[in-house]
Design a protein around this motif. Sequence first.
Motif, mmCIF file in Angstrom:
data_model
loop_
_atom_site.group_PDB
_atom_site.id
_atom_site.type_symbol
_atom_site.label_atom_id
_atom_site.label_comp_id
_atom_site.label_asym_id
_atom_site.label_seq_id
_atom_site.Cartn_x
_atom_site.Cartn_y
_atom_site.Cartn_z
ATOM 1 N N LYS A 43 7.057 3.075 8.558
ATOM 2 C CA LYS A 43 7.029 3.849 9.803
ATOM 3 C C LYS A 43 6.185 5.114 9.652
ATOM 4 N N SER A 44 5.947 5.529 8.427
ATOM 5 C CA SER A 44 5.125 6.718 8.176
ATOM 6 C C SER A 44 3.643 6.361 7.995
ATOM 7 N N LEU A 45 3.297 5.091 8.234
ATOM 8 C CA LEU A 45 1.914 4.631 8.077
ATOM 9 C C LEU A 45 1.370 4.132 9.406
ATOM 10 N N ALA A 46 0.059 4.259 9.583
ATOM 11 C CA ALA A 46 -0.627 3.703 10.748
ATOM 12 C C ALA A 46 -2.036 3.305 10.339
ATOM 13 N N LEU A 47 -2.458 2.125 10.775
ATOM 14 C CA LEU A 47 -3.806 1.646 10.486
ATOM 15 C C LEU A 47 -4.672 1.793 11.723
ATOM 16 N N TYR A 48 -5.737 2.572 11.606
ATOM 17 C CA TYR A 48 -6.738 2.716 12.663
ATOM 18 C C TYR A 48 -7.792 1.650 12.395
ATOM 19 N N GLN A 49 -8.108 0.851 13.421
ATOM 20 C CA GLN A 49 -8.933 -0.315 13.189
ATOM 21 C C GLN A 49 -9.654 -0.774 14.448
ATOM 22 N N PHE A 50 -10.637 -1.648 14.226
ATOM 23 C CA PHE A 50 -11.286 -2.402 15.295
ATOM 24 C C PHE A 50 -10.860 -3.849 15.097
ATOM 25 N N PHE A 51 -10.602 -4.555 16.161
ATOM 26 C CA PHE A 51 -10.114 -5.925 16.071
ATOM 27 C C PHE A 51 -11.084 -6.835 15.312
ATOM 28 N N LYS A 93 -14.305 6.136 11.308
ATOM 29 C CA LYS A 93 -14.667 5.097 10.349
ATOM 30 C C LYS A 93 -13.414 4.270 10.134
ATOM 31 N N VAL A 94 -13.553 2.958 10.247
ATOM 32 C CA VAL A 94 -12.400 2.082 10.085
ATOM 33 C C VAL A 94 -12.682 1.042 9.018
ATOM 34 N N PRO A 95 -11.657 0.516 8.402
ATOM 35 C CA PRO A 95 -10.253 0.837 8.590
ATOM 36 C C PRO A 95 -9.897 2.180 7.969
ATOM 37 N N CYS A 96 -8.861 2.778 8.515
ATOM 38 C CA CYS A 96 -8.356 4.040 7.993
ATOM 39 C C CYS A 96 -6.829 4.002 8.061
ATOM 40 N N LEU A 97 -6.207 4.280 6.943
ATOM 41 C CA LEU A 97 -4.747 4.306 6.883
ATOM 42 C C LEU A 97 -4.284 5.751 6.913
ATOM 43 N N ARG A 98 -3.461 6.065 7.919
ATOM 44 C CA ARG A 98 -2.853 7.393 8.027
ATOM 45 C C ARG A 98 -1.518 7.340 7.297
ATOM 46 N N ILE A 99 -1.389 8.198 6.290
ATOM 47 C CA ILE A 99 -0.184 8.226 5.463
ATOM 48 C C ILE A 99 0.491 9.579 5.659
ATOM 49 N N GLU A 100 1.694 9.553 6.201
ATOM 50 C CA GLU A 100 2.461 10.791 6.375
ATOM 51 C C GLU A 100 3.577 10.782 5.343
ATOM 52 N N GLN A 101 3.562 11.808 4.480
ATOM 53 C CA GLN A 101 4.547 11.855 3.405
ATOM 54 C C GLN A 101 4.862 13.312 3.084
ATOM 55 N N ASP A 102 6.131 13.634 3.050
ATOM 56 C CA ASP A 102 6.597 14.981 2.726
ATOM 57 C C ASP A 102 5.953 16.040 3.619
ATOM 58 N N GLY A 103 5.805 15.731 4.902
ATOM 59 C CA GLY A 103 5.243 16.674 5.852
ATOM 60 C C GLY A 103 3.732 16.818 5.785
ATOM 61 N N LYS A 104 3.080 16.067 4.914
ATOM 62 C CA LYS A 104 1.627 16.118 4.786
ATOM 63 C C LYS A 104 1.033 14.807 5.284
ATOM 64 N N VAL A 105 -0.196 14.890 5.810
ATOM 65 C CA VAL A 105 -0.888 13.701 6.297
ATOM 66 C C VAL A 105 -2.147 13.493 5.474
ATOM 67 N N GLU A 106 -2.302 12.261 4.998
ATOM 68 C CA GLU A 106 -3.492 11.865 4.236
ATOM 69 C C GLU A 106 -4.174 10.733 4.996
ATOM 70 N N TRP A 107 -5.495 10.758 5.022
ATOM 71 C CA TRP A 107 -6.282 9.721 5.692
ATOM 72 C C TRP A 107 -7.034 8.954 4.620
ATOM 73 N N LEU A 108 -6.708 7.679 4.464
ATOM 74 C CA LEU A 108 -7.310 6.856 3.427
ATOM 75 C C LEU A 108 -8.288 5.873 4.063
ATOM 76 N N TYR A 109 -9.567 6.031 3.739
ATOM 77 C CA TYR A 109 -10.614 5.153 4.247
ATOM 78 C C TYR A 109 -10.949 4.108 3.186
ATOM 79 N N ASP A 110 -11.615 3.044 3.583
ATOM 80 C CA ASP A 110 -12.104 1.980 2.710
ATOM 81 C C ASP A 110 -11.031 0.917 2.510
ATOM 82 N N SER A 111 -11.340 -0.280 2.922
ATOM 83 C CA SER A 111 -10.378 -1.385 2.872
ATOM 84 C C SER A 111 -9.860 -1.651 1.464
ATOM 85 N N THR A 112 -10.728 -1.594 0.473
ATOM 86 C CA THR A 112 -10.311 -1.860 -0.900
ATOM 87 C C THR A 112 -9.295 -0.822 -1.371
ATOM 88 N N GLU A 113 -9.538 0.442 -1.058
ATOM 89 C CA GLU A 113 -8.604 1.512 -1.444
ATOM 90 C C GLU A 113 -7.277 1.390 -0.696
#
Length: 123
Positions: A43-51, A93-113
Motif C-alpha cells: 500500500k506504500s508503493l505505486a507504479l507510474y507507467q504507460f500501458f 520517465k516510466v516505469p517509476c516506483l514511488r516508495i513511501e517509507q518512514d515518512g520519506k518518499v523515494e522515486w525509483l526509476y529503471d525497470s531492472t532496478e
Amino acid sequence: MKILVKFIRNLLGVIIAIMDLATRGTKLKRSLEKQQQVNDEVKSLALYQFFACPFCIKTRRAMYKLNLPIDKRSASQGSPFRDELLTGGGQVKVPCLRIEQDGKVEWLYDSTEIIRYLQTRFA
C-alpha cells in the motif's frame, strides 16, 4: 511522420501487452496471512507507467509473478498522475516506483532496478 511513429510504437506496445497476458504464467503462492501482510506492505508503493511501454510491461510482469497488488498509475498526457510524477520524481520517465517509507518518499526509476528492489523485498 511523428503521428506514424507514434501509431507504430503504440501498436507494437499493445501487441507486446497482449503477448504478456497470454504468456504470463503463475503467481507466487503464499499463505493467507503472509499474502495479507504483503498486501498491507505494498500500500506504500505505486507504479507510474504507460500501458504499452515495454519496460513497464516487464515491470508489471514481475509484479504479477511476485503476486504484488501494487497501485498502477497511468502517466499519460493529461493524467493528474503525470503531474504528480513530474513534481515528486523530477521527470516524466516510466516505469517509476514511488516508495513511501518512514515518512520519506523515494522515486525509483529503471525497470531492472525496480524489479531487483521488489524481488529483494518480497520474494
